[in-house]
Design an enzyme around this catalytic site. Structure first.
Site, mmCIF file in Angstrom:
data_model
loop_
_atom_site.group_PDB
_atom_site.id
_atom_site.type_symbol
_atom_site.label_atom_id
_atom_site.label_comp_id
_atom_site.label_asym_id
_atom_site.label_seq_id
_atom_site.Cartn_x
_atom_site.Cartn_y
_atom_site.Cartn_z
ATOM 1 N N HIS A 107 -45.729 -0.339 -34.458
ATOM 2 C CA HIS A 107 -44.761 0.398 -33.650
ATOM 3 C C HIS A 107 -44.769 -0.241 -32.268
ATOM 4 C CE1 HIS A 107 -42.302 3.621 -32.153
ATOM 5 N NE2 HIS A 107 -43.182 3.853 -31.176
ATOM 6 N N CYS A 149 -37.658 -0.226 -33.449
ATOM 7 C CA CYS A 149 -38.382 -0.016 -32.187
ATOM 8 C C CYS A 149 -38.691 -1.334 -31.469
ATOM 9 C CB CYS A 149 -39.656 0.797 -32.422
ATOM 10 S SG CYS A 149 -40.821 0.061 -33.593
#
Length: 176
Positions: free
Chosen positions: A38, A127
């Protein structure tokens, strides 16, 4: 003007997961979740900006849930809350290919978009694309490129096996 360098992060340290270093505003933060990474962008004072699925899920599940999402919300959160029990590192890995935007421009772009709902797609608008767009002005995701390559390879392999399967079936019919 480029972002300040990290003197403590020599080449050998940049791949260390045990020494995350001291991030500067505008730095890319790579968070290691089980099976994927992430990404967030450090804003300063312990805060990052990142995107998460629009329905509220814990940080450790946010990116996994986003595999099935088409929308995300831009959040300003404490780095420690985004990381949770996972590990992270500062990873400005594209700095040699792309010039980082001035930090004040990155901060203005970030402030403008906090709280906004954005389109999300795991392969073309994830992301990592989001934070690299803020830092460099261009959305880049090595992770998505690897996934696209893998999907392409698997599709080609399935196609080849199907073609071979049909070909051998036709050949057998010829001889009987």
């Amino acid at each position: 003007m480029t972002a300040p360098s990290h003197p403590e992060m020599e080449f050998n340290d940049c791949f260390s997961l045990t020494y995350p270093g001291n991030p500067y505003p505008g730095d890319l933060i790579e968070v290691f979740r089980p099976g994927y990474q992430h990404w967030a962008l450090y804003l300063g004072d312990g805060y990052v900006i990142n995107i998460a699925p629009t329905d509220g899920v814990p940080a450790s599940f946010a990116s996994a849930k986003s595999m099935f999402s088409t929308k995300a919300v831009v959040k300003m959160q404490l780095l420690k809350d985004v990381v949770g029990n996972d590990t992270y590192r500062i990873n400005n890995k594209y700095d040699e290919m792309y010039s980082p935007l001035p930090v004040d421009e990155v901060m203005k772009r970030s402030e403008f978009i906090i709280g906004q709902e954005v389109a999300y797609d795991l392969l073309v608008n994830n992301c990592e694309h989001f934070v690299t767009l803020l830092r460099y002005g261009e959305g880049i995701s090595e992770q998505a490129n690897r996934a696209i390559s893998t999907i392409g390879f698997v599709t080609a392999a399935v196609g080849a096996f199907s073609l071979l399967g049909l070909f051998s079936k036709r050949q057998r019919q010829k001889y009987y």
